[in-house]
Design an enzyme around this catalytic site. Structure first.
Site, PDB file in Angstrom:
ATOM      1  N   LYS A 190     -29.316   4.097 -33.180  1.00 60.18           N
ATOM      2  CA  LYS A 190     -27.868   3.879 -33.089  1.00 60.18           C
ATOM      3  C   LYS A 190     -27.161   4.480 -34.299  1.00 60.18           C
ATOM      4  CE  LYS A 190     -25.837  -0.223 -34.654  1.00 60.18           C
ATOM      5  NZ  LYS A 190     -25.612  -1.678 -34.650  1.00 60.18           N
ATOM      6  N   THR A 221     -19.163  -7.708 -31.213  1.00 58.40           N
ATOM      7  CA  THR A 221     -18.268  -7.078 -30.227  1.00 58.40           C
ATOM      8  C   THR A 221     -19.025  -6.648 -28.968  1.00 58.40           C
ATOM      9  OG1 THR A 221     -18.674  -4.842 -31.041  1.00 58.40           O
ATOM     10  CG2 THR A 221     -16.902  -6.102 -32.104  1.00 58.40           C
ATOM     11  N   THR A 224     -23.113  -2.710 -29.783  1.00 57.55           N
ATOM     12  CA  THR A 224     -24.512  -2.285 -29.961  1.00 57.55           C
ATOM     13  C   THR A 224     -25.303  -2.470 -28.665  1.00 57.55           C
ATOM     14  OG1 THR A 224     -24.388  -2.889 -32.286  1.00 57.55           O
ATOM     15  CG2 THR A 224     -26.598  -2.727 -31.341  1.00 57.55           C
TER      16      THR A 224
HETATM   17  C1  R5P Z   1     -26.272  -5.044 -36.935  1.00 55.17           C
HETATM   18  O1  R5P Z   1     -27.089  -4.463 -37.613  1.00 55.17           O
HETATM   19  C2  R5P Z   1     -26.587  -6.305 -36.178  1.00 55.17           C
HETATM   20  O2  R5P Z   1     -27.952  -6.570 -36.119  1.00 55.17           O
HETATM   21  C3  R5P Z   1     -26.041  -6.211 -34.779  1.00 55.17           C
HETATM   22  O3  R5P Z   1     -26.691  -5.164 -34.115  1.00 55.17           O
HETATM   23  C4  R5P Z   1     -24.580  -5.940 -34.795  1.00 55.17           C
HETATM   24  O4  R5P Z   1     -23.958  -6.559 -35.857  1.00 55.17           O
HETATM   25  C5  R5P Z   1     -23.954  -6.382 -33.515  1.00 55.17           C
HETATM   26  O5  R5P Z   1     -22.583  -6.135 -33.592  1.00 55.17           O
HETATM   27  P1  R5P Z   1     -21.796  -5.616 -32.331  1.00 55.17           P
HETATM   28  O6  R5P Z   1     -22.091  -6.551 -31.194  1.00 55.17           O
HETATM   29  O7  R5P Z   1     -20.364  -5.663 -32.754  1.00 55.17           O
HETATM   30  O8  R5P Z   1     -22.261  -4.220 -32.056  1.00 55.17           O
END
Ligand code: R5P
Length: 299
Positions: A190, A221, A224
């Site tokens: 990612k 949010t 990811t």
């Molecule tokens: C980031 O490294 C965390 O492990 C999560 O992948 C992330 O914070 C998830 O955030 P969002 O749902 O906004 O993508």
């Protein structure tokens, strides 16, 4: 038990479950706002020589919940508590664990510093970065909900599944689930473009015609998870997606975005009050038993 339980306003349902699991009645408190917006607290019970445990999760409104926790801890101290434990099922600012551009604060360190001004011990669950324990000048007990979540998932396990880390930060986590569930793993590369936007560079591992089980410490949010799921479907994964995550914040349009995907189940904990629960196939494991067992062992 010499323990008294104080429940902040952030998660009354988990507070009630924890009180029931401990077999105690929570301390009566008045928690309101003054007309100017300041938090007004009155702890209605004396606590001389008692160990006070204050439950407060720090999901939004994060600042208010943190300050309320500190005020409750202060009030407990002034009512004579001999020790104060902050129980923080979702520990906010954990993602601000280092400086990236050199222009930011280290929010996770500030959190532990503030908590240490009033609390003797912190209990947290599945911190975004386990190294945060090392920031704290008071003992931080870092609990894992992973065995609980893996156990809840077990009834859905099939040999056609692959566990997937949706980003590099989830690699160790996916390996931990793989050990427990005896499933193969795949990885998504990612790239975060902003707080709400992510792009997928590549998928590594065999996902073709497999049901994917995405694992991460949290969904905020949903960016990811959604980007990873879309890339996996494009890569030939079957339309049978499971998600396992400790903290399901579901900020903004996260629930709507996830609901558009063939997500069969989201296995999570009650570390935060679950938003839009009706829109999603959530299977929720309560943390009450884990927290109660931990408090009993420590008392
Ligand atoms: C980031 O490294 C965390 O492990 C999560 O992948 C992330 O914070 C998830 O955030 P969002 O749902 O906004 O993508």
């Amino acid at each position: 038990m010499d323990t008294v339980l104080i429940i902040g306003r952030s998660h009354p349902a988990l507070g009630s479950k924890l009180a029931a699991a401990l077999g105690v009645e929570a301390v009566r408190c008045l928690i309101k706002e003054f007309p100017d917006g300041e938090i007004r607290i009155e702890v209605k019970q004396d606590m001389v020589d008692r160990d006070a445990c204050v439950l407060q999760t720090t999901a939004a409104p994060t600042g208010r919940n943190l300050l309320e926790l500190l005020l409750l801890a202060d009030a407990c101290r002034r009512r004579g508590a001999r020790s104060i434990t902050a129980i923080i099922p979702y520990f906010a600012y954990a993602r601000q664990d280092r400086r990236i551009s050199g222009e930011e604060p280290i929010g996770a360190r500030l959190m532990t510093d503030l908590l240490a001004t009033r609390c003797d011990r912190i209990i947290a669950v599945d911190l975004h970065n386990a190294a945060i324990e090392g920031f704290a000048s008071v003992p931080l007990v870092h609990l894992s909900a992973v065995p609980l979540l893996a156990e809840a998932f077990r009834k859905h396990r099939t040999d056609r599944q692959v566990l997937v880390a949706p980003d590099a930060g989830a690699v160790k986590l996916v390996q931990a689930y793989a050990r427990m569930l005896k499933l193969p793993v795949a990885f998504v590369e990612k790239e975060r473009q902003s707080a709400t936007e992510v792009a997928v560079r590549a998928v590594t591992g065999d996902v073709k015609e497999r049901a994917v089980v995405l694992v991460d410490d949290m969904i905020s949010t949903g960016g990811t998870m959604i980007a990873a799921a879309e890339a996996l479907l494009e890569g030939g994964a079957s339309r049978d997606i499971s998600i396992i995550t400790s903290h399901c914040l579901l900020v903004g349009s996260a629930a709507a975005g996830l609901a558009r995907l063939p997500v069969k189940r989201i296995i999570t904990t009650d570390s935060v009050v679950l938003q839009k629960a009706a829109e999603l196939p959530l299977e929720v494991c309560t943390l009450a038993g884990l927290l109660a067992d931990t408090l009993r062992e420590m008392s």
